[in-house]
Scaffold this motif. Structure first.
Motif, PDB file in Angstrom:
ATOM      1  N   ALA A  56      13.525   1.591  -3.781  1.00 22.41           N
ATOM      2  CA  ALA A  56      14.453   1.095  -4.799  1.00 22.41           C
ATOM      3  C   ALA A  56      13.699   0.496  -5.976  1.00 22.41           C
ATOM      4  CB  ALA A  56      15.380   0.038  -4.195  1.00 22.41           C
ATOM      5  N   GLN A  57      14.357   0.519  -7.117  1.00 19.53           N
ATOM      6  CA  GLN A  57      13.834  -0.117  -8.315  1.00 19.53           C
ATOM      7  C   GLN A  57      14.182  -1.607  -8.264  1.00 19.53           C
ATOM      8  OE1 GLN A  57      13.600   1.236 -12.819  1.00 19.53           O
ATOM      9  NE2 GLN A  57      15.712   1.031 -12.179  1.00 19.53           N
ATOM     10  N   PRO A  58      13.257  -2.495  -8.586  1.00 17.19           N
ATOM     11  CA  PRO A  58      13.586  -3.918  -8.546  1.00 17.19           C
ATOM     12  C   PRO A  58      14.571  -4.286  -9.651  1.00 17.19           C
ATOM     13  CG  PRO A  58      11.421  -3.583  -9.507  1.00 17.19           C
ATOM     14  CD  PRO A  58      11.876  -2.242  -8.988  1.00 17.19           C
ATOM     15  N   PRO A  59      15.465  -5.221  -9.380  1.00 14.33           N
ATOM     16  CA  PRO A  59      16.368  -5.678 -10.439  1.00 14.33           C
ATOM     17  C   PRO A  59      15.638  -6.455 -11.520  1.00 14.33           C
ATOM     18  CG  PRO A  59      16.635  -6.998  -8.467  1.00 14.33           C
ATOM     19  CD  PRO A  59      15.733  -5.873  -8.094  1.00 14.33           C
ATOM     20  N   SER A  60      14.507  -7.075 -11.140  1.00  5.47           N
ATOM     21  CA  SER A  60      13.705  -7.858 -12.075  1.00  5.47           C
ATOM     22  C   SER A  60      12.345  -8.076 -11.442  1.00  5.47           C
ATOM     23  CB  SER A  60      14.375  -9.216 -12.349  1.00  5.47           C
ATOM     24  OG  SER A  60      13.505 -10.081 -13.053  1.00  5.47           O
ATOM     25  N   LEU A  61      11.334  -8.326 -12.279  1.00 11.97           N
ATOM     26  CA  LEU A  61      10.028  -8.727 -11.760  1.00 11.97           C
ATOM     27  C   LEU A  61       9.790 -10.225 -11.928  1.00 11.97           C
ATOM     28  CD1 LEU A  61       7.696  -5.773 -12.850  1.00 11.97           C
ATOM     29  CD2 LEU A  61       8.637  -6.263 -10.582  1.00 11.97           C
ATOM     30  N   ASP A  62      10.806 -10.940 -12.373  1.00 10.90           N
ATOM     31  CA  ASP A  62      10.732 -12.398 -12.465  1.00 10.90           C
ATOM     32  C   ASP A  62      10.924 -12.969 -11.066  1.00 10.90           C
ATOM     33  OD1 ASP A  62      11.108 -15.120 -12.851  1.00 10.90           O
ATOM     34  OD2 ASP A  62      12.253 -14.870 -14.693  1.00 10.90           O
ATOM     35  N   ALA A  63       9.844 -13.436 -10.460  1.00  4.65           N
ATOM     36  CA  ALA A  63       9.877 -13.857  -9.055  1.00  4.65           C
ATOM     37  C   ALA A  63      10.797 -15.043  -8.810  1.00  4.65           C
ATOM     38  CB  ALA A  63       8.459 -14.201  -8.591  1.00  4.65           C
ATOM     39  N   HIS A  64      11.080 -15.837  -9.824  1.00  4.57           N
ATOM     40  CA  HIS A  64      11.915 -17.019  -9.634  1.00  4.57           C
ATOM     41  C   HIS A  64      13.395 -16.681  -9.476  1.00  4.57           C
ATOM     42  CE1 HIS A  64       8.769 -19.769 -11.816  1.00  4.57           C
ATOM     43  NE2 HIS A  64       8.390 -19.408 -10.596  1.00  4.57           N
ATOM     44  N   ILE A  65      13.812 -15.526  -9.968  1.00 10.45           N
ATOM     45  CA  ILE A  65      15.248 -15.235  -9.966  1.00 10.45           C
ATOM     46  C   ILE A  65      15.623 -14.042  -9.103  1.00 10.45           C
ATOM     47  CG2 ILE A  65      15.540 -16.242 -12.259  1.00 10.45           C
ATOM     48  CD1 ILE A  65      15.775 -13.394 -13.366  1.00 10.45           C
ATOM     49  N   SER A  68      14.980  -9.547  -4.158  1.00 12.84           N
ATOM     50  CA  SER A  68      14.899  -8.217  -3.562  1.00 12.84           C
ATOM     51  C   SER A  68      13.486  -7.960  -3.058  1.00 12.84           C
ATOM     52  CB  SER A  68      15.292  -7.138  -4.571  1.00 12.84           C
ATOM     53  OG  SER A  68      14.226  -6.866  -5.459  1.00 12.84           O
ATOM     54  N   SER A  69      13.383  -7.163  -1.993  1.00 14.36           N
ATOM     55  CA  SER A  69      12.071  -6.860  -1.428  1.00 14.36           C
ATOM     56  C   SER A  69      11.224  -6.062  -2.419  1.00 14.36           C
ATOM     57  CB  SER A  69      12.220  -6.086  -0.112  1.00 14.36           C
ATOM     58  OG  SER A  69      12.935  -4.877  -0.310  1.00 14.36           O
ATOM     59  N   ALA A  70      11.866  -5.219  -3.238  1.00 13.32           N
ATOM     60  CA  ALA A  70      11.117  -4.458  -4.248  1.00 13.32           C
ATOM     61  C   ALA A  70      10.473  -5.397  -5.263  1.00 13.32           C
ATOM     62  CB  ALA A  70      12.042  -3.470  -4.952  1.00 13.32           C
ATOM     63  N   SER A  71      11.216  -6.410  -5.704  1.00 13.80           N
ATOM     64  CA  SER A  71      10.667  -7.395  -6.634  1.00 13.80           C
ATOM     65  C   SER A  71       9.520  -8.162  -6.001  1.00 13.80           C
ATOM     66  CB  SER A  71      11.759  -8.377  -7.071  1.00 13.80           C
ATOM     67  OG  SER A  71      12.831  -7.714  -7.684  1.00 13.80           O
ATOM     68  N   VAL A 244      -8.877  -0.598  -7.056  1.00 14.17           N
ATOM     69  CA  VAL A 244      -8.429   0.554  -7.834  1.00 14.17           C
ATOM     70  C   VAL A 244      -8.087   0.066  -9.235  1.00 14.17           C
ATOM     71  CG1 VAL A 244      -7.582   1.876  -5.857  1.00 14.17           C
ATOM     72  CG2 VAL A 244      -6.037   0.297  -7.047  1.00 14.17           C
ATOM     73  N   ASP A 245      -8.195   0.949 -10.192  1.00  7.12           N
ATOM     74  CA  ASP A 245      -7.923   0.571 -11.584  1.00  7.12           C
ATOM     75  C   ASP A 245      -6.429   0.558 -11.895  1.00  7.12           C
ATOM     76  OD1 ASP A 245     -10.644   0.346 -12.180  1.00  7.12           O
ATOM     77  OD2 ASP A 245     -10.811   2.474 -12.661  1.00  7.12           O
ATOM     78  N   ASP A 246      -5.692   1.449 -11.236  1.00  9.00           N
ATOM     79  CA  ASP A 246      -4.262   1.603 -11.526  1.00  9.00           C
ATOM     80  C   ASP A 246      -3.466   1.606 -10.234  1.00  9.00           C
ATOM     81  OD1 ASP A 246      -4.125   2.430 -14.590  1.00  9.00           O
ATOM     82  OD2 ASP A 246      -5.841   3.474 -13.688  1.00  9.00           O
ATOM     83  N   LEU A 247      -2.366   0.874 -10.264  1.00  9.83           N
ATOM     84  CA  LEU A 247      -1.474   0.775  -9.115  1.00  9.83           C
ATOM     85  C   LEU A 247      -0.073   1.143  -9.592  1.00  9.83           C
ATOM     86  CD1 LEU A 247      -1.278  -0.110  -6.121  1.00  9.83           C
ATOM     87  CD2 LEU A 247      -0.925  -2.448  -6.927  1.00  9.83           C
ATOM     88  N   TYR A 248       0.487   2.216  -9.004  1.00  8.67           N
ATOM     89  CA  TYR A 248       1.809   2.693  -9.397  1.00  8.67           C
ATOM     90  C   TYR A 248       2.804   2.495  -8.252  1.00  8.67           C
ATOM     91  CZ  TYR A 248      -0.195   5.194 -13.421  1.00  8.67           C
ATOM     92  OH  TYR A 248      -0.825   5.522 -14.593  1.00  8.67           O
ATOM     93  N   TYR A 249       3.983   1.964  -8.589  1.00  3.34           N
ATOM     94  CA  TYR A 249       5.095   1.884  -7.653  1.00  3.34           C
ATOM     95  C   TYR A 249       6.176   2.846  -8.151  1.00  3.34           C
ATOM     96  CZ  TYR A 249       3.092  -2.254  -5.433  1.00  3.34           C
ATOM     97  OH  TYR A 249       2.266  -3.120  -4.746  1.00  3.34           O
ATOM     98  N   TYR A 250       6.323   3.978  -7.456  1.00  9.69           N
ATOM     99  CA  TYR A 250       7.320   4.976  -7.833  1.00  9.69           C
ATOM    100  C   TYR A 250       8.634   4.695  -7.103  1.00  9.69           C
ATOM    101  CZ  TYR A 250       3.719   7.795 -10.094  1.00  9.69           C
ATOM    102  OH  TYR A 250       2.720   8.232 -10.924  1.00  9.69           O
ATOM    103  N   PHE A 251       9.754   4.835  -7.812  1.00  5.36           N
ATOM    104  CA  PHE A 251      11.068   4.605  -7.231  1.00  5.36           C
ATOM    105  C   PHE A 251      11.596   5.925  -6.682  1.00  5.36           C
ATOM    106  CE2 PHE A 251      11.029   1.886 -11.234  1.00  5.36           C
ATOM    107  CZ  PHE A 251      10.319   0.875 -10.611  1.00  5.36           C
TER     108      PHE A 251
END
Length: 531
Positions: A56-65, A68-71, A244-251
């Protein structure tokens, strides 16, 4: 060979040294040719990219709000906290250098690590921590419940003080919790944040935010100025290196697509693999499966109103249950679950408890019938809420219905989509029992089963008393004694919920991925991919 050595010995040793150095030089040259990113101080090759497929795509990457496990999984790479969890599920310092507790337990003084850089190049100082932690206190449900009237204040450039209204013995465990976690961000980001979140994603972690393409992926890159701790890696604690130089999280919502992408090399790691794919994955060439315990499968009781508000009814139900049958029906393979009575993680050094285990998995039909008669049960309908959105919830409900009918209960299985289930469980006149999976907490005070506001509405003076005694404890040992007493009471008498067992998550990994840590999730720092 700088010392002067005369004669033949000097000549022989010189020749040997020249040959050895020449050989080493050739080996190093080959390594350099094959490496795109260089080496760490320990000689580990770095570079390349790591591609992770998530559901799943995270609803936000702001950890305070966002909870979701994706976030959480992505945010953990970007942000760090004052305290974190080691492999024994104990809270230990991360951005804090040291912690001092006052004699009355109401004040904690955190000495910060110096020279820690944010991803924007600015140094992390006390005013950033003060702003971040107070925002976390305002937004985290567990902080609002357990740390009421707490406050963080900067006392010096690298010193922050936490003041509490009363002693909270597990305050450091609460701070190390992972849902809506206490991420440290720059003060200017906190000051300009809106209810929708901060304007920029800036932390101190080994990877920094680069790009987010909606419905496609989040891209993180190595943070070259990251300052690691020196301790050995342990859980989320200790030394971290971005290898690693690049880390990708694909939905990738479809699980079969995640698995297929792993086989073709499109992805290096596939997360949230369904249990029914486990045996097939175990037989795949070039793929490793990792199984880790993630939480408890629970059957919650309505204690506010209706027939399940009688403890004898709850005891009758619990005594009748065969947990082995329920968990096997839910997860299909014995490698994917654990039949265990602990409300907390059984691997938690500080909180795992043997108390109450005699009241778990009894499967005593005759004793259950006796308790049912004592309660005055007269064939009333018992509404059991579940959903097909999670196969394990539904499978568990079907087996429980069958087991309770064996003791003479009239059980009505009501199946809803997940959103409707959540709506119905919030209304005490609509149900008697419902199923739910709950991830692990860092301390017992955070358990939903004993939260008076959570559906089920646990209210009992003995629970309140023991939780208060835990909070007022002056040592972990003392707090654990009170938890053992409470754990026994929950199983033997009160039963806010029946813990059916502990469930797992499955992660599939290409065998080209090396040194991947699995600790309640994928931990891609200290991880590299073979060329």
């Amino acid at each position: 060979m700088r010392n002067k050595i005369i004669g033949l010995l000097f000549l022989v040793m010189s020749v040997l040294l020249i040959v050895a150095c020449s050989s080493k030089s050739n080996d190093d040259s080959k390594a350099d040719d094959s490496s795109e990113g260089g080496e760490t101080e320990t000689g580990t090759e770095t570079g390349g990219e790591l591609k992770i497929a998530v559901s799943a795509q995270p609803p936000s990457l702001d950890a305070h709000i966002s909870s979701s496990s994706a976030s959480l999984d992505i945010g953990r790479m970007i942000f760090e906290t004052l305290m974190t969890l080691n492999e024994d599920h104990q809270s230990v310092p991360m951005l804090a250098e040291s912690i001092e507790e006052s004699e009355d337990g109401k004040t904690y003084t955190f000495k910060l690590r110096e020279g820690i850089k944010f991803h924007n190049g600015e140094e992390m100082i006390a005013e950033d921590v003060e702003a971040s932690m107070n925002r976390w206190l305002e937004n985290s449900p567990r902080a609002l419940l357990l740390l009421d009237h707490a406050n963080f204040e900067a006392k010096d450039k690298y010193v922050v003080e936490l003041t509490l209204e009363k002693r909270v013995s597990d305050v450091l465990d609460i701070m190390a919790g992972q849902g809506q976690f206490a991420a440290i961000m720059p003060k200017e980001q906190i000051d300009t944040a809106t209810p929708e979140g901060v304007s920029e994603i800036i932390g101190t972690g080994p990877f920094k935010y680069e790009d987010w393409r909606q419905d496609q992926y989040v891209h993180l890159v190595k943070f070259d100025d990251y300052q690691s701790r020196d301790e050995e890696p342990s859980g989320y604690a200790g030394r971290k290196e971005a290898l690693v130089d690049d880390l990708y999280y694909y939905f990738v919502p479809d699980s079969s697509t995640r698995v297929a992408g792993l086989q073709t090399g499109e992805y290096d790691i596939a997360e949230q693999i369904p249990q029914d794919s486990y045996e097939r994955l175990e037989e795949m060439d070039g793929v490793q499966t990792h199984v880790y315990y993630f939480g408890t499968l629970n059957m919650f009781y309505n204690k506010k109103e209706g027939i399940m508000s009688d403890p004898k009814m709850r005891q009758a139900v619990n005594i009748a249950l065969n947990m082995d049958e329920i968990m096997l029906a839910s997860y299909a393979n014995e490698n994917l679950f654990k039949v265990d009575h602990n409300y907390m993680n059984p691997d938690s050094v500080g909180w795992a408890s043997d108390a109450g285990k005699d009241f778990y998995n009894q499967n005593d039909i005759e004793k259950a019938k006796e308790l049912l008669a004592e309660s005055g049960y007269n064939g009333e309908k018992v509404r059991l809420l579940t959903t097909r959105d999670y196969d394990d919830y539904y499978s568990a409900a079907v087996v429980v219905q069958e087991q309770l009918e064996q003791i003479g209960m009239n059980v009505d299985l009501e199946v809803f989509d997940l959103a409707t289930l959540y709506d119905n469980r919030a209304e005490p006149d609509r149900w008697e029992m419902f199923f739910g999976g709950v991830g692990y907490n860092t301390s017992p005070s955070q358990l939903l089963a004993i939260n008076p506001t959570y559906p089920g509405w646990t209210e009992d003076p003995r629970i309140t008393e023991l939780l208060a005694e835990m909070g007022a404890s002056t040592s972990q040992e003392e707090a654990k004694q009170h938890w053992d007493e409470l754990h026994e009471f929950l199983w033997a008498e009160y039963l806010p919920a029946s813990i059916l067992g502990h469930y797992t998550n499955i992660i599939a990994v290409s065998d080209k991925v090396e040194n991947l840590t699995i600790f309640q999730a994928t931990v891609p720092w200290n991880t590299r991919k073979a060329k």
